[in-house]
Design an enzyme around this catalytic site. Structure first.
Site, PDB file in Angstrom:
ATOM      1  N   GLU A  12       0.811  -1.223   0.000  1.00  0.00           N
ATOM      2  CA  GLU A  12       0.000   0.000   0.000  1.00  0.00           C
ATOM      3  C   GLU A  12       0.839   1.265   0.000  1.00  0.00           C
ATOM      4  O   GLU A  12       0.378   2.323  -0.412  1.00  0.00           O
ATOM      5  CB  GLU A  12      -0.947  -0.001   1.207  1.00  0.00           C
ATOM      6  N   ASP A 122      -2.926  -3.069   3.352  1.00  0.00           N
ATOM      7  CA  ASP A 122      -3.312  -3.124   4.756  1.00  0.00           C
ATOM      8  C   ASP A 122      -4.526  -4.030   4.930  1.00  0.00           C
ATOM      9  O   ASP A 122      -5.442  -4.035   4.099  1.00  0.00           O
ATOM     10  CB  ASP A 122      -3.648  -1.730   5.291  1.00  0.00           C
ATOM     11  N   ASP A 124      -7.426  -4.249   6.312  1.00  0.00           N
ATOM     12  CA  ASP A 124      -8.707  -3.741   6.769  1.00  0.00           C
ATOM     13  C   ASP A 124      -9.580  -3.541   5.537  1.00  0.00           C
ATOM     14  O   ASP A 124      -9.168  -3.850   4.415  1.00  0.00           O
ATOM     15  CB  ASP A 124      -8.542  -2.441   7.565  1.00  0.00           C
ATOM     16  N   TYR A 340       0.150  -3.257  13.624  1.00  0.00           N
ATOM     17  CA  TYR A 340      -0.705  -2.401  12.791  1.00  0.00           C
ATOM     18  C   TYR A 340      -1.571  -1.516  13.682  1.00  0.00           C
ATOM     19  O   TYR A 340      -2.284  -2.015  14.566  1.00  0.00           O
ATOM     20  CB  TYR A 340      -1.576  -3.274  11.896  1.00  0.00           C
TER      21      TYR A 340
END
Length: 572
Positions: A12, A122, A124, A340
Site C-alpha cells: 500500500e 493493509d 482492513d 498495525y
C-alpha cells in the site's frame, strides 16, 4: 526442472514495500536489484524466494493509498449544471486520476509478464478495496493472473514469512462495503455542499470570509454530526445559568490524623432550609459513628489497546492530536516497532505468544526490571489479559513488536507513543492494584455524613503504567457507636458551573459511541472540521464552533444533528 514463477507483489505504501522486500530477501541471498518504476516514488525490488516449495522470482512494488477515485460524469461536475437533488441518481465512474497514472503504468508493465499477483495491502476494509483496484488494473492486461492475498499485522520477519506461506484470497465483500460507503459519502456530501453553499452565500454577508465567492460550506455525513457534538456542548455552556447552593461541611482532627465528612444530601438550593438544618447540627454537634465498613478494592488494568483508545489516551496524557497520533503510530508500524495501528480489537487471541513480547522488553533501562518481574513465576504478577469484547477479525490489539531503547531521529512524540504502547501492553497482562478502603458514616442531629480513606496494598500494574494513579488518604480509626465533637462544622456556599468544552478525547468517545467513522477515519473527520474553519481547538485540546458553523447550521436548516448521527453510515 520446475519452472520459476514470476510473482508481482504490491504493497500500500513504498515504505512497506521496501520493508517487506527486505525481510523476505534475507533468506535467499539478499536483494538481486532495485530499479525505478514509472513513478519515481514507487521502486521495484527483485529477489528470489520459495513459496510452498515453488521457486519464485519476486517483483515487489507499491501504490500510494487508493489507486482510483469515484466521481460523477462530466455533465454533473459543474455546480450549476444540475439541481443538487439530481446527484443522488447521477451516474458514477471509478477511474485512475492523473497523478496516479505512472503507478498504473508500472503495474500494467510488470503484471503483463507475471504468473501470480500477491496483494500486501493493509488488512482492513480500506486495504481490501485498494487491493481490488490493483487487481482490476493488473488483470486488464493479464487476465490469467493467479491472485493471492497476504495478511499480516506487523512488519517483523517471523510474521511476514508466515504470511507469504499462508496466502489466501482477497475478500470481495469487504471491498464492496467500501465502494458503497464511498458512493454514499460522495452523493450526500456533494449535494448538500452545493445546496448549502449556494443558498447561504447568496443569502448572507459572509463578513468573516475574505473571499466569500470562493468559500465552500462543505458537508459530510460523518463530519457534520461530529461537529454537532461540539456545538451541542457549546450551546449547553452558553445557556447555563449559574445558581447558588449551600452544603454543610464537617471535619474532625484527632491524634491519628484528620478526616473530612461529606454531607449525604450533597447540597441544597434553598438557603433557608440549609440554614435551619445547619443550626440544628450546631445546637447538637455531637457526632455518632453509625457504620464502619472495611473492604478490599481492586483497580483493574486497561484492556488491550485499540486505535480509539490509543488516540484518546495520547490526547489525554500528551495533548497529542488524533491526527498526529496516527501519523506517528503509522511511522512506528512501518519501521517495525509496533503492530498495525488501525484496529478495533481489544482482546488477544489465545494463540498469541505474549511471553515472547515481554521477553523482548527485559533489557530496557526504564521498564526492563518490571518485564523481568512479569516473567518471574515467584512474583505472581502475570495474569491473562482481559477482553474488551471487540474483535475485528483482522488485526490484534496494538502491541510492541520490536525492542527499542530510543532510536536516532525519533521525535519526542515517537518516544512518547512507543512508551505508551509498551507500558500499556505490560499493564494489561498484570494483576490489578489492590487497596484497603474504609468508609465511615456519622450522624449529627439526624443528618448523615460520610468519609472514606484508602491505602494501596499492592500497586501491581500501576508500577509500570505511570499514566494512571489511584489516589487515597489515611483517616483516623473509628468504631461503630463512637462519639466525638467535630473540629469544624460550616455552612458553605457555591455556584453551579457549566460543563467544560469537549476535549479531543471526549469527542472521540462521543463519535465511538454513536458509530461515527471508523478507527481509521475518526481523526480525519476531526482534522477536516479544523481545516475548514468549522471549529477551533485551544491549547488544552478543547473544541469551540466558529461563526461559520453557526451560519451553516443555525441560520440555514436548523438541522437536528441528534436525528442524523450518521444513520446512513451505520446502515452500511
Amino acid at each position: 526442472m520446475a519452472r520459476t514463477i514470476r510473482v508481482l507483489n504490491v504493497a500500500e505504501k513504498p515504505s512497506v514495500a521496501k520493508a517487506v522486500a527486505g525481510l523476505l530477501s534475507k533468506r535467499e541471498g539478499g536483494m538481486r536489484r532495485v530499479r525505478e518504476g514509472r513513478s519515481r516514488f514507487n521502486k521495484i525490488f527483485e529477489f528470489g524466494y520459495n513459496i510452498r516449495g515453488q521457486q519464485c522470482h519476486m517483483l515487489f512494488t507499491s501504490v500510494t493509498g487508493h489507486l482510483m477515485e469515484v466521481d460523477f460524469d462530466d455533465r454533473y461536475r459543474k455546480w450549476h449544471s444540475c439541481d443538487p437533488v439530481d446527484l443522488y441518481h447521477a451516474p458514477l465512474h471509478k477511474h485512475v486520476p492523473n497523478d496516479k497514472l505512472d503507478i498504473k503504468r508500472t503495474l500494467e508493465e510488470e503484471a503483463a509478464n507475471c504468473h501470480w499477483l500477491v496483494l500486501w495491502l493493509d488488512c482492513d476494509r480500506e486495504g481490501e478495496n485498494i487491493a481490488f483496484e490493483v487487481v482490476q488494473v493488473c488483470t486488464q492486461v493479464n487476465p490469467r493472473l493467479n491472485v493471492w492475498r497476504a495478511r499480516f499485522s506487523a512488519l517483523i520477519e517471523r510474521e511476514i514469512h508466515e504470511s507469504v506461506q499462508t496466502l489466501g484470497r482477497p475478500n470481495q465483500l469487504f471491498a464492496d462495503a467500501v465502494d458503497v460507503r464511498q458512493e454514499i459519502d460522495l452523493r450526500i456530501g456533494a449535494s448538500f455542499t452545493r445546496f448549502q453553499t449556494m443558498l447561504l452565500r447568496d443569502a448572507f454577508n459572509l463578513d468573516f470570509a475574505p473571499n466569500d465567492k470562493n468559500l465552500v460550506l462543505s458537508y459530510g455525513p460523518c463530519q457534520f454530526p461530529t461537529l454537532g457534538f461540539i456545538v451541542e456542548r457549546y450551546w449547553e455552556i452558553q445557556s447555563h445559568e449559574p445558581e447558588e447552593f449551600w452544603s454543610i461541611s464537617c471535619t474532625h482532627v484527632s491524634a491519628e490524623g484528620s478526616a473530612t465528612f461529606n454531607w449525604m444530601r450533597g447540597h441544597m438550593f434553598d438557603h433557608m432550609c440549609a440554614l435551619i438544618i445547619y443550626e440544628m447540627c450546631v445546637q447538637e454537634p455531637t457526632a455518632t459513628v453509625t457504620k464502619v465498613k472495611q473492604q478490599e478494592r481492586l483497580k483493574y488494568p486497561p484492556y488491550p489497546l485499540s486505535t480509539i483508545e490509543l488516540e484518546k489516551r495520547a490526547s489525554r496524557y500528551f495533548r497529542m492530536s488524533s491526527e498526529q497520533t496516527m501519523k506517528v503510530a503509522e511511522e512506528l508500524y512501518q519501521t517495525g516497532f509496533i503492530s498495525y495501528p488501525r484496529t478495533e480489537t481489544d482482546c488477544f487471541s489465545e494463540r498469541t505468544d505474549l511471553r515472547a513480547m515481554v521477553q523482548e522488553q527485559q533489557e530496557h533501562p526504564v521498564w526492563g526490571l518490571y518485564a523481568q518481574r512479569l516473567l518471574d513465576p515467584g512474583e505472581g504478577l502475570w495474569i491473562n489479559p482481559r477482553s474488551g469484547g471487540h474483535d475485528d477479525k483482522a488485526h490484534p490489539p496494538i502491541h510492541p513488536t520490536k525492542f527499542s531503547g530510543g532510536e536516532h531521529g525519533w521525535s519526542q512524540d515517537h518516544h512518547r507513543l512507543y512508551e505508551l504502547v509498551v507500558r500499556h501492553f505490560l499493564a494489561c497482562i498484570s494483576k490489578p492494584a489492590v487497596g484497603a478502603e474504609t468508609t465511615v458514616d456519622i450522624d449529627i442531629a439526624g443528618e448523615l455524613f460520610s468519609t472514606s480513606g484508602r491505602v494501596i496494598i499492592e500497586k501491581n500494574y500501576l508500577d509500570v503504567y505511570r499514566f494512571e494513579s489511584w489516589g487515597g488518604s489515611m483517616i483516623p480509626t473509628y468504631a461503630s457507636g463512637q462519639q466525638f465533637v467535630p473540629t469544624t462544622l460550616t455552612l458553605d456556599s457555591g455556584i453551579t458551573r457549566p460543563p467544560a468544552l469537549l476535549s479531543e478525547a471526549d469527542l472521540l468517545n462521543c463519535m465511538d459511541k454513536a458509530g461515527i467513522g471508523t478507527d481509521a477515519t475518526m481523526h480525519d473527520h476531526i482534522k477536516k472540521l479544523l481545516d475548514r474553519f468549522y471549529a477551533t481547538k485551544d491549547s488544552n485540546t478543547r473544541f469551540s464552533p466558529t461563526n461559520l458553523y453557526v451560519l451553516n447550521v443555525s441560520s440555514s436548516f436548523e438541522l437536528q444533528h441528534s436525528s442524523l448521527h450518521c444513520y446512513s453510515r451505520i446502515c452500511v
